[in-house]
Design a protein around this motif. Structure first.
Motif, PDB file in Angstrom:
ATOM      1  N   LYS A 173     -29.448  35.547  29.570  1.00 59.80           N
ATOM      2  CA  LYS A 173     -29.949  36.895  29.831  1.00 59.80           C
ATOM      3  C   LYS A 173     -31.272  36.834  30.584  1.00 59.80           C
ATOM      4  CE  LYS A 173     -27.654  38.820  25.891  1.00 59.80           C
ATOM      5  NZ  LYS A 173     -27.758  39.027  24.470  1.00 59.80           N
TER       6      LYS A 173
ATOM      7  N   ALA B 194     -37.612  40.566  16.577  1.00 59.28           N
ATOM      8  CA  ALA B 194     -37.639  39.421  17.487  1.00 59.28           C
ATOM      9  C   ALA B 194     -36.613  38.374  17.071  1.00 59.28           C
ATOM     10  CB  ALA B 194     -39.029  38.807  17.522  1.00 59.28           C
ATOM     11  N   ALA B 195     -36.282  38.388  15.794  1.00 59.49           N
ATOM     12  CA  ALA B 195     -35.281  37.431  15.327  1.00 59.49           C
ATOM     13  C   ALA B 195     -33.873  38.033  15.406  1.00 59.49           C
ATOM     14  CB  ALA B 195     -35.604  37.005  13.900  1.00 59.49           C
ATOM     15  N   GLY B 196     -33.770  39.206  16.010  1.00 59.44           N
ATOM     16  CA  GLY B 196     -32.442  39.728  16.317  1.00 59.44           C
ATOM     17  C   GLY B 196     -31.879  40.724  15.327  1.00 59.44           C
TER      18      GLY B 196
ATOM     19  N   ASP C  29     -27.327  43.589  20.308  1.00 57.57           N
ATOM     20  CA  ASP C  29     -27.192  42.334  21.055  1.00 57.57           C
ATOM     21  C   ASP C  29     -28.474  42.126  21.858  1.00 57.57           C
ATOM     22  OD1 ASP C  29     -26.390  40.133  22.474  1.00 57.57           O
ATOM     23  OD2 ASP C  29     -25.187  41.291  23.900  1.00 57.57           O
ATOM     24  N   PRO C  30     -29.448  41.426  21.270  1.00 53.59           N
ATOM     25  CA  PRO C  30     -30.779  41.356  21.892  1.00 53.59           C
ATOM     26  C   PRO C  30     -30.804  40.548  23.183  1.00 53.59           C
ATOM     27  CG  PRO C  30     -30.687  40.003  19.906  1.00 53.59           C
ATOM     28  CD  PRO C  30     -29.364  40.680  20.016  1.00 53.59           C
ATOM     29  N   VAL C  31     -31.720  40.897  24.079  1.00 54.24           N
ATOM     30  CA  VAL C  31     -31.882  40.094  25.301  1.00 54.24           C
ATOM     31  C   VAL C  31     -32.608  38.797  25.011  1.00 54.24           C
ATOM     32  CG1 VAL C  31     -31.806  41.840  27.104  1.00 54.24           C
ATOM     33  CG2 VAL C  31     -33.943  41.431  25.902  1.00 54.24           C
ATOM     34  N   GLN C  32     -33.506  38.844  24.050  1.00 59.62           N
ATOM     35  CA  GLN C  32     -34.199  37.614  23.689  1.00 59.62           C
ATOM     36  C   GLN C  32     -34.271  37.568  22.177  1.00 59.62           C
ATOM     37  OE1 GLN C  32     -38.322  37.600  24.794  1.00 59.62           O
ATOM     38  NE2 GLN C  32     -38.758  39.489  23.721  1.00 59.62           N
TER      39      GLN C  32
ATOM     40  N   TYR D 186     -37.420  29.522  23.369  1.00 53.17           N
ATOM     41  CA  TYR D 186     -38.512  29.958  24.222  1.00 53.17           C
ATOM     42  C   TYR D 186     -39.667  30.543  23.416  1.00 53.17           C
ATOM     43  CZ  TYR D 186     -34.698  33.377  24.637  1.00 53.17           C
ATOM     44  OH  TYR D 186     -33.615  34.164  24.414  1.00 53.17           O
TER      45      TYR D 186
ATOM     46  N   GLU E 115     -32.185  28.215  21.810  1.00 56.09           N
ATOM     47  CA  GLU E 115     -32.929  28.460  23.050  1.00 56.09           C
ATOM     48  C   GLU E 115     -34.379  28.727  22.679  1.00 56.09           C
ATOM     49  OE1 GLU E 115     -30.954  30.545  26.653  1.00 56.09           O
ATOM     50  OE2 GLU E 115     -30.177  31.499  24.849  1.00 56.09           O
TER      51      GLU E 115
ATOM     52  N   LEU F  52     -43.836  43.617  23.499  1.00 57.55           N
ATOM     53  CA  LEU F  52     -42.830  42.568  23.337  1.00 57.55           C
ATOM     54  C   LEU F  52     -41.419  43.093  23.606  1.00 57.55           C
ATOM     55  CD1 LEU F  52     -44.191  40.794  20.121  1.00 57.55           C
ATOM     56  CD2 LEU F  52     -44.384  40.002  22.481  1.00 57.55           C
TER      57      LEU F  52
ATOM     58  N   LEU G  36     -35.408  34.846  18.746  1.00 53.07           N
ATOM     59  CA  LEU G  36     -35.936  33.568  18.264  1.00 53.07           C
ATOM     60  C   LEU G  36     -34.779  32.737  17.756  1.00 53.07           C
ATOM     61  CD1 LEU G  36     -38.969  34.884  16.247  1.00 53.07           C
ATOM     62  CD2 LEU G  36     -39.095  33.451  18.295  1.00 53.07           C
ATOM     63  N   ASP G  37     -34.542  31.637  18.427  1.00 52.30           N
ATOM     64  CA  ASP G  37     -33.381  30.854  18.039  1.00 52.30           C
ATOM     65  C   ASP G  37     -33.595  29.400  18.447  1.00 52.30           C
ATOM     66  OD1 ASP G  37     -30.934  29.717  17.575  1.00 52.30           O
ATOM     67  OD2 ASP G  37     -29.793  31.363  18.476  1.00 52.30           O
TER      68      ASP G  37
ATOM     69  N   LYS H   9     -28.917  37.618   9.125  1.00 53.68           N
ATOM     70  CA  LYS H   9     -28.039  37.162  10.207  1.00 53.68           C
ATOM     71  C   LYS H   9     -27.185  35.991   9.751  1.00 53.68           C
ATOM     72  CE  LYS H   9     -29.101  39.916  13.445  1.00 53.68           C
ATOM     73  NZ  LYS H   9     -28.000  40.702  13.979  1.00 53.68           N
TER      74      LYS H   9
ATOM     75  N   ILE I   7     -44.050  37.529  29.510  1.00 54.86           N
ATOM     76  CA  ILE I   7     -44.370  37.469  28.085  1.00 54.86           C
ATOM     77  C   ILE I   7     -43.537  36.396  27.393  1.00 54.86           C
ATOM     78  CG2 ILE I   7     -44.451  38.828  25.963  1.00 54.86           C
ATOM     79  CD1 ILE I   7     -44.599  41.300  27.803  1.00 54.86           C
ATOM     80  N   THR I   8     -42.362  36.158  27.913  1.00 49.07           N
ATOM     81  CA  THR I   8     -41.486  35.142  27.342  1.00 49.07           C
ATOM     82  C   THR I   8     -41.373  33.979  28.328  1.00 49.07           C
ATOM     83  OG1 THR I   8     -40.286  36.827  26.140  1.00 49.07           O
ATOM     84  CG2 THR I   8     -39.181  34.714  26.419  1.00 49.07           C
ATOM     85  N   LEU I   9     -41.572  32.771  27.789  1.00 44.14           N
ATOM     86  CA  LEU I   9     -41.636  31.601  28.668  1.00 44.14           C
ATOM     87  C   LEU I   9     -40.646  30.527  28.229  1.00 44.14           C
ATOM     88  CD1 LEU I   9     -45.542  31.310  28.784  1.00 44.14           C
ATOM     89  CD2 LEU I   9     -44.076  32.386  30.501  1.00 44.14           C
TER      90      LEU I   9
ATOM     91  N   ILE J 226     -42.221  33.495  22.832  1.00 39.28           N
ATOM     92  CA  ILE J 226     -42.327  34.942  23.032  1.00 39.28           C
ATOM     93  C   ILE J 226     -43.749  35.378  22.694  1.00 39.28           C
ATOM     94  CG2 ILE J 226     -41.442  37.197  22.337  1.00 39.28           C
ATOM     95  CD1 ILE J 226     -38.835  35.808  21.531  1.00 39.28           C
TER      96      ILE J 226
ATOM     97  N   PRO K 178     -39.299  26.853  27.279  1.00 38.35           N
ATOM     98  CA  PRO K 178     -39.940  25.788  26.501  1.00 38.35           C
ATOM     99  C   PRO K 178     -40.493  24.645  27.355  1.00 38.35           C
ATOM    100  CG  PRO K 178     -37.564  25.879  26.087  1.00 38.35           C
ATOM    101  CD  PRO K 178     -37.930  27.112  26.843  1.00 38.35           C
TER     102      PRO K 178
ATOM    103  N   PRO L 134     -38.762  27.474  19.022  1.00 38.49           N
ATOM    104  CA  PRO L 134     -38.854  28.921  19.162  1.00 38.49           C
ATOM    105  C   PRO L 134     -40.147  29.425  18.535  1.00 38.49           C
ATOM    106  CG  PRO L 134     -37.068  28.321  17.658  1.00 38.49           C
ATOM    107  CD  PRO L 134     -37.572  27.057  18.262  1.00 38.49           C
ATOM    108  N   TRP L 135     -40.839  30.233  19.270  1.00 33.17           N
ATOM    109  CA  TRP L 135     -42.219  30.547  18.913  1.00 33.17           C
ATOM    110  C   TRP L 135     -42.511  31.996  19.239  1.00 33.17           C
ATOM    111  CZ3 TRP L 135     -46.441  32.079  21.864  1.00 33.17           C
ATOM    112  CH2 TRP L 135     -47.722  31.832  21.344  1.00 33.17           C
TER     113      TRP L 135
ATOM    114  N   ALA M 192     -34.797  38.543   8.763  1.00 34.54           N
ATOM    115  CA  ALA M 192     -33.744  38.673   9.765  1.00 34.54           C
ATOM    116  C   ALA M 192     -32.786  37.487   9.702  1.00 34.54           C
ATOM    117  CB  ALA M 192     -34.358  38.790  11.151  1.00 34.54           C
TER     118      ALA M 192
END
Ligand SMILES: Cc1cc2nc3c(=O)[nH]c(=O)nc-3n(C[C@H](O)[C@H](O)[C@H](O)COP(=O)(O)OP(=O)(O)OC[C@H]3O[C@@H](n4cnc5c(N)ncnc54)[C@H](O)[C@@H]3O)c2cc1C
Ligand SMILES: Cc1ncc(C[n+]2csc(CCOP(=O)(O)OP(=O)(O)O)c2C)c(N)n1
Ligand code: SF4
Ligand SMILES: [Mg+2]
Lengths: 545, 418, 339
Positions: free
Chosen positions: A3, B70-72, B192-195, B203, B201, B97, B197-198, C120, A9-11, B205, A13, C97-98, C116
């Motif tokens: 996506k 953020a965690a969906g 269905d989030p675009v970003q 990344y 992936e 965010l 915490l997982d 989930k 804001i999001t980068l 935030i 790793p 993840p951060w 969450a």
């Protein structure tokens, strides 16, 4: 499909790798190898730290192989070497020195039990080298020359190989089976040994027999004597003869019941302790200086005293009668020299053994052109151990140096390497010495407190009555523990400190045995790796900006 | 299903039907009944798979929501008044965010003086935080807007605030059509989030952004609101398809055709306004009204178009920008920037002051005659404020105004008794 | 049965208990930091000052947490140096993840993440929250206390550098007495931070009766890793307070960070201990005790105590008494456990 992430804001790793923080640096860390003080002090040039490194892991064979690159006699060494390495050991400044000799002895024992063979792979050079004298120096030279591919013949005047290791050092310090085994191992490598051959004609060896080089190491066997007024023919013996007599195979030398040994060296100690074992009621040492000045090592005097030897310090012998020895008291002057006081005493004694040192028997060398013999009888050699006669090398007790087995072995090695180079028309270059690893280079926080393992000793009664070895060897557990006490001064032992401690992950671990590399793209030069390196193997140098 | 039910409880039920996964609760009147209602549904098991978290402050409430979102997780919370100020930092953060949190504001005044009654100061205090702000006119719309809010938030990746007037709506018992689960499920797809915490992936935030990109980030926040201008009516339309009911959208014009005087307002007061409009229309007055449902984004174009024929625009608002006047009015003026039409500001209903039909009628009549001042405070007790102003003028350090007014009012009452 | 070898019997590794790694120790017992496949939660290129204790402490803690969680970890970060030096757009140093939200809300945000994950169906994903001492003991304290009190399934890591470093070294409630900061200058007759102020967050955390509280230091890696690992295997709210010297704020050489952290512990000023459900269960014994002077003297923030010719013996003695009290209270001088 991935996506579209929110902008900025999001980068992704780990993207900071694009930011090379190495440009911040004003100082850079460098891995260095410093010379451990033990290695530096070893007269045989052993890489002690390196073999300890392997021993720490329980890889005794590898440790032994490393040791054997420099010294063919670990079992002997571990017993009779005066271990200057331990005197210099940095660990002594923390708690106690690492018991290097005891581990060496343990490795010697392991090699014997496991029947390890020296690994070497030199092509035969076609050169023949003659070694004169089968003392430690000659044996060492023969061994190293063999490792280098040369054919070696040893000629020995005596009935057995070993030199002073056999005919000087008593059994209770060096059991003969150990000596025999280690000598035999050298011979098994192909060294030819001719016994009971006293070499007189060195030129002949070159000219008639066609040896390409000769190494002479005949030791110093002529007992020094002094004149002492004797009113009656008291029994006066010399130390080396007494000790040699112990090895002759027949009856041990007949000593009296009250024996005086004159001298303060290790030979004096050995003779006094031997006399005790032979049944003398009194075994007394008379020495003209005090304990601090004696050439013998302190532990030797201590062990002698433990066994009942009495030492009369600061006395010179003035006169001997049948049953009496008159001694004069001495005083140490401002220069440390003993001065007579005019006060006299008498000691009851029936035997006097002189242990005043030995001279080199240089007679057979005087005929060799070019050989330079100093006034005190020692033979002059250059930095290659070569005498004034081209192709004739010398070492051990007969040249100017400390007279120890270890020095003798070191000479043998050094001579062998130089002979090898000389035979190839080259000159042997010692690899450049690294700077010394001082105690201040270490970060001792990281080392655990751990006192030295004590080697157990034979009980005193058996020490006074027989020739069984006094000091016991280490068990495997003890040897392993002792090896692990090594601080690895100045050389990386892969403790991972730099790798772990770098806040910038700028140390790359290369894997076991391969150490580490700095990643200067990111190293900011904070210096933490150097400060926290336990063994001083990292140094900070200014960056050329 | 039609129910006679308190507004808050209806909203709570609607929220539950939206299947939130994390709900954070912290009490503040008049919002409290809503989270209590959701909490009860979680406890009873009626709402499954939901974490109901009693936090220690509104700041924590929204912060927990931020983490959960953020965690969906689909995430909801509610607050009001002081609560929104207490969470203000997180309000901006959630928007920054891009987290699709839905939050109810049971609109209430902000102190001091502390006041638990309704006005819009709380919502206005965070109007530019980047959230979408929807105002419900009725409890039915409050229910419907919450349902739409989740869809809107999740489609846009933006938090949505649903504002409903404290007490007037939150505590009112009415007949409300609370949808069925099937209806909601048909309307609201799972989140269905675009970003998210997982570890798959990983990344980062919430980076720090400097001058080189900050303007762009802010521009994109603006752009997102502009997108919402499109999306809000679209979602309203879909909602109508599913629920067969008009709800949401950007604005609700009422009898604006041919109207010369048009009242504009947010929230429940529009009910009263409509009644006044009806009454005046019956008398032949050319009046109408507009209820603004989407305050953020602000529907400039729709307002401009709807107000095109008006001669007098009266903005009746429950908030005040001291030193300026109306907040909503300023926004409306922006919509009418091309038109030379007077926009009057009427500050009304502050801290729960009733807005009566009579007063409203008076205002609209005055407006129609062009006899309204720029800023007018509805039903202001001029006597009280003037006395206080006079008193304060005489003393250098005059003390707290509020107490003095109360005292003077009390004194007047006592005097009257005499 | 195979015979036990000396390698297994001789438990003396010389440096094993103190250095990062040791080739002699069983693979399984080696530190996370020594391994070639540690996760490097923070990778190179971050902008922390040279010798930053926080950069190091965070990697230590998170790599250990990553191993314990088998890579299933999410970190929430409060505003502060750690956040700023790792994530300036367009680059991040994090490889896990951060999420950064605000200065004072990391514990609450973490609560939300954990909630969450549970909902989930991803309970295997563990959550850590982290912040500086300011973010933890001051502005985030309310949220932290709430997270503790609810016993939310979060491990909170406080990187204590005893001040607000990111904003230029101001006093926090973790700043020690007499320390000079930008807001407690070394002026007047009570120079630096005032005696009798400040709070002890580990003890406050214990008062919440949470399952696990510990203090750790960047100078004691094995201990730190053990504590993080232990904490990671306990459900509920957990707190680890890690001392991470700041060369900039403390006025120490960039290569002295570990040394200073060590002196803090060895002097007794920063006791290392563990507590479970409100009770201290273990304290690390001091190995080579030093007077607090040795700890204070190399730090410029305490320079006013060591003015040439006029050492402030009164205040130094007072600090020494604080250390002595810790030693007494946490029993820091007893027999060390064998490594
Ligand atoms: C009693 C005593 C105790 C000692 N204890 C120690 C100790 O504990 N530790 C230590 O490090 N050192 C000790 N030393 C010193 C050490 O033994 C000698 O320094 C060392 O043996 C010297 O070795 P080398 O090879 O030079 O000579 P030597 O060991 O003397 O060997 C020389 C060999 O050459 C042979 N030889 C001589 N002339 C000829 C010739 N013309 N042809 C053929 N062969 C010949 C001799 O028979 C002898 O075998 C001790 C010495 C003595 C006397
Ligand atoms: C609400 C709020 N107040 C103040 C700040 C400014 N601020 C950002 S980081 C920081 C200091 C952080 O100190 P600490 O938490 O101890 O972390 P350190 O930087 O020392 O690691 C401050 C005061 C902020 N970002 N948000
Ligand atoms: S100011 Fe201190 S905590 Fe911040 S990056 Fe520098 S050294 Fe680290
Ligand atoms: Mg701090």
């Amino acid at each position: 499909m991935r996506k579209q992430l929110p902008f900025a804001i999001t980068l992704d790793p780990g993207t900071s790798l694009a930011n090379q923080t190495g440009s911040w640096r004003t100082e850079r860390p460098l891995y260095v190898d410093r010379l451990p003080p033990c290695n530096n002090a070893c007269p045989a040039g052993e890489n002690i730290q390196k073999w300890l490194y392997h021993a720490e892991e329980g890889d005794y064979e590898r440790a032994w192989q490393v040791l054997m690159e420099d010294n063919p006699l670990p079992g002997v060494m571990g017993r009779v070497c005066y271990h200057p390495c331990e005197t210099e050991c940095n660990r002594a400044k923390m708690d106690e020195t690492v018991g290097i000799h005891a581990i060496e002895r343990f490795l010697g024992r392991q090699a014997w039990e496991q029947k390890w063979k020296v690994i070497f792979d030199a092509e035969p050079s076609g050169n023949r080298v003659l070694v004169i004298g089968a003392g430690p120096s000659g044996l060492s030279a023969a061994y190293h020359l063999t490792r280098l591919g040369h054919a070696v013949t040893i000629r020995e005047a005596g009935p057995a190989a070993g030199g002073m290791m056999r005919f000087g050092i008593p059994k209770y310090r060096l059991p003969r089976d150990v000596l025999d085994y280690e000598i035999q191992r050298i011979l098994d490598m192909g060294v030819e040994l001719e016994l009971n051959v006293k070499v007189g004609d060195i030129e002949g060896a070159f000219e008639k027999e066609g040896f390409d080089a000769v190494f002479v190491a005949v030791g110093a066997h002529l007992a020094k004597r002094i004149d002492i007024p004797a009113h009656a023919a008291g029994k006066i013996l010399d130390a080396v003869s007494v000790l040699r007599g112990m090895e002759a195979g027949g009856e041990p030398p007949q000593l009296g019941r009250r024996v005086i040994i004159y001298g303060g060296g290790n030979t004096a100690m050995d003779v006094a302790r031997t006399a005790k074992r032979l049944g003398a009621d009194e075994s007394m040492i008379v020495y003209r200086r005090s304990r601090t000045e004696m050439p013998a090592h302190d532990f030797e005097a201590t062990e002698a005293e433990e066994e009942g030897v009495i030492i009369h310090w600061l006395r010179t012998i003035k006169q001997i009668d049948e049953t009496m020895v008159t001694v004069e008291k001495m005083e140490i002057d401002a220069d440390g020299r003993p001065q007579p006081t005019g006060e006299f005493e008498t000691i009851e004694a029936d035997t006097l053994i002189l242990a005043l040192g030995q001279d080199v028997d240089t007679a057979f060398l005087e005929r060799v052109p070019g050989v330079d013999i100093a006034k005190d009888g020692v033979v002059q050699v250059d930095t290659r151990m070569m005498t004034g006669r081209t192709g004739l090398f010398a070492g051990g007790d007969m040249v100017l140096a400390e007279r120890t087995v270890t020095v003798a072995v070191g000479h043998g090695k050094k001579a062998a390497r130089n002979i090898d180079a000389w035979l190839r028309g080259e000159s042997f270059e010692n690899p450049e010495k690294h700077e010394l690893a001082g105690f201040d280079d270490l970060n001792t926080w990281y080392y655990d407190d751990a006192p030295q393992t004590v080697q157990s000793a034979l009980d005193i009664v058996r020490r006074q009555t027989g020739f069984e070895e006094v000091l016991k060897g280490l068990t495997e557990d003890n040897a392993l523990y002792e090896a692990r006490r090594c601080l690895s001064c100045g050389n990386c032992f892969e403790c991972d400190n730099c790798y772990g401690i770098c806040p910038d992950n700028a140390v790359i671990k290369l894997g076991p045995g391969d150490r580490f590399r700095f990643n200067y793209d990111y190293c900011k030069g904070c210096g933490m790796c150097a400060a926290e390196c336990p063994c001083g193997a990292i140094k900070m140098v200014a960056e050329n900006l | 299903m039609l129910k006679q039910i308190e507004g808050s409880i209806a909203v709570a039920e609607a929220i539950a039907l939206c299947r939130p996964e994390v709900v954070c609760a912290y009490p503040i009147t008049p919002q409290t009944h809503i989270v209590e209602g959701v909490g009860a549904l979680v406890k009873s098991g009626a709402l499954e798979n939901c974490e109901f978290i009693n936090v220690e402050s509104e700041f924590a409430a929204l912060s927990v929501a931020i983490g959960a979102s953020a965690a969906g997780a689909r995430t909801y919370t509610a607050t009001a008044s002081q609560g929104i100020l207490f969470m203000a930092e997180a309000v901006y953060n959630a928007a920054g965010l891009g987290l699709p949190i839905v939050m109810t504001i049971g609109n209430r005044a902000i102190g001091a003086p502390i006041n638990i009654w309704n006005d819009h100061t709380d919502a206005m205090s965070v109007k530019d935080a980047g959230w979408i702000q929807l105002f419900a006119e009725t409890n039915q719309e409050a229910v419907d807007l919450h349902i739409q809010a989740f869809r809107l938030a999740e489609e846009l990746s933006s938090p949505v605030m649903v504002c409903m007037d404290g007490f007037i709506l939150t505590h009112a018992y009415e007949r409300i059509d609370v949808p069925t689960q099937e209806e909601i499920d048909a309307f609201l797809p799972p989140y269905d989030p675009v970003q998210v915490l997982d570890p798959v992936e990983p990344y980062s935030i919430g980076a720090m952004v400097g001058p080189e990109a900050f303007t762009e980030v802010r521009y994109l926040a603006h752009e997102k609101q502009l997108q919402a201008l499109r999306l809000i009516p679209e979602i309203g339309a879909v909602f109508k398809d599913v629920f067969d009911r008009e709800s949401g959208g950007l604005i609700h014009p009422y009898r604006t055709e041919g109207a010369e005087t048009i009242a504009v307002a947010l929230g429940s007061v529009n009910g009263t306004i409509k009644e006044v409009v009806d009454a005046m229309r019956d008398e032949g007055a050319a009046v109408g009204s507009i209820s603004i449902c989407s305050f953020r984004p602000f529907p400039l174009d729709e307002l401009e178009a709807t107000l095109a024929g008006a001669k007098h625009v009266v903005v009746i608002e429950k908030s005040l920008a001291p030193g300026l006047g109306g907040i909503l009015a300023s926004n409306v003026r922006m919509a009418l920037r091309e038109m030379a039409v007077p926009v009057y500001t009427v500050i009304a209903g502050l801290g729960g002051r009733p807005i009566t039909m009579a007063s409203l009628r008076g205002i609209l009549e005055a407006a129609a005659k062009g006899r309204l001042p720029d800023v007018q405070f509805l039903d202001l007790d001029h006597g009280a404020v003037e006395r206080e102003i006079l008193r304060a003028r005489g003393i250098r350090r005059s003390g707290p105004t509020a107490e003095n007014i109360l005292k003077s009012l009390g004194a007047a009452a006592v005097a009257g008794d005499e | 049965m195979t015979e036990e070898t000396a390698l297994q019997r001789v438990k003396f590794y010389q440096t094993g208990t103190h250095t990062v790694g040791n080739r002699l120790i069983d693979k399984g017992a080696r530190s996370v930091q020594s391994s070639m496949d540690r996760s490097n939660a923070i990778t190179s290129g971050h902008r922390a000052c040279q010798g930053c204790g926080e950069a190091l402490g965070a990697r230590y803690a998170l790599d250990a947490a990553m191993r314990a969680a088998e890579g299933q970890l999410v970190a929430v970060n409060a505003t502060g140096c750690l956040e700023v030096f790792t994530t300036p757009y367009p680059e991040t140093s994090w490889q896990i993840p951060w999420l950064h939200s605000l200065f004072g809300n990391a514990p609450a945000v973490a609560t939300g993440v954990a909630a969450a994950m549970r909902r989930k169906g991803r309970s295997e994903v563990k959550v850590v929250a982290q912040g500086g001492d300011g973010g933890t003991t001051d502005i985030g304290f309310g949220c932290l206390s709430g997270m503790f009190e609810r016993n939310d399934d979060v491990l909170y890591l406080c990187y204590d550098n005893e001040g607000y470093m990111n904003t230029g070294v101001q006093r926090s409630s973790a700043t020690p007495p007499t320390a000079r900061t930008a807001t407690t200058p070394a002026l007047g007759d009570a120079p630096g931070n005032v005696f009798g102020t400040g709070k002890n967050l580990p003890l406050i955390a214990m008062a919440h009766n949470i399952p696990y509280v510990a203090t750790a230091s960047v100078a004691y890696l094995h201990d730190l890793e053990d504590k993080v690992t232990k904490a990671m295997h306990i459900p509920g709210a957990r707190y680890i307070h890690i001392m991470v010297p700041c060369p900039l704020g403390w006025g120490t050489a960039s290569d002295a960070t570990i040394h200073i952290a060590r002196m803090a512990v060895e002097s007794g000023l920063f006791p290392l201990f563990e507590a479970e459900h409100g009770e201290v269960t273990r304290s690390n014994k001091i190995r080579r005790r030093v007077p607090v002077k040795d700890y204070l003297a190399p730090q410029r923030r305490f320079a006013h105590l060591f003015k040439k010719g006029q050492e402030d013996t009164t205040r130094i003695a007072r600090l020494q008494r604080m250390a002595d009290a810790n030693i007494e209270r946490f029993n820091l001088l007893g027999e060390r456990e064998s490594p």
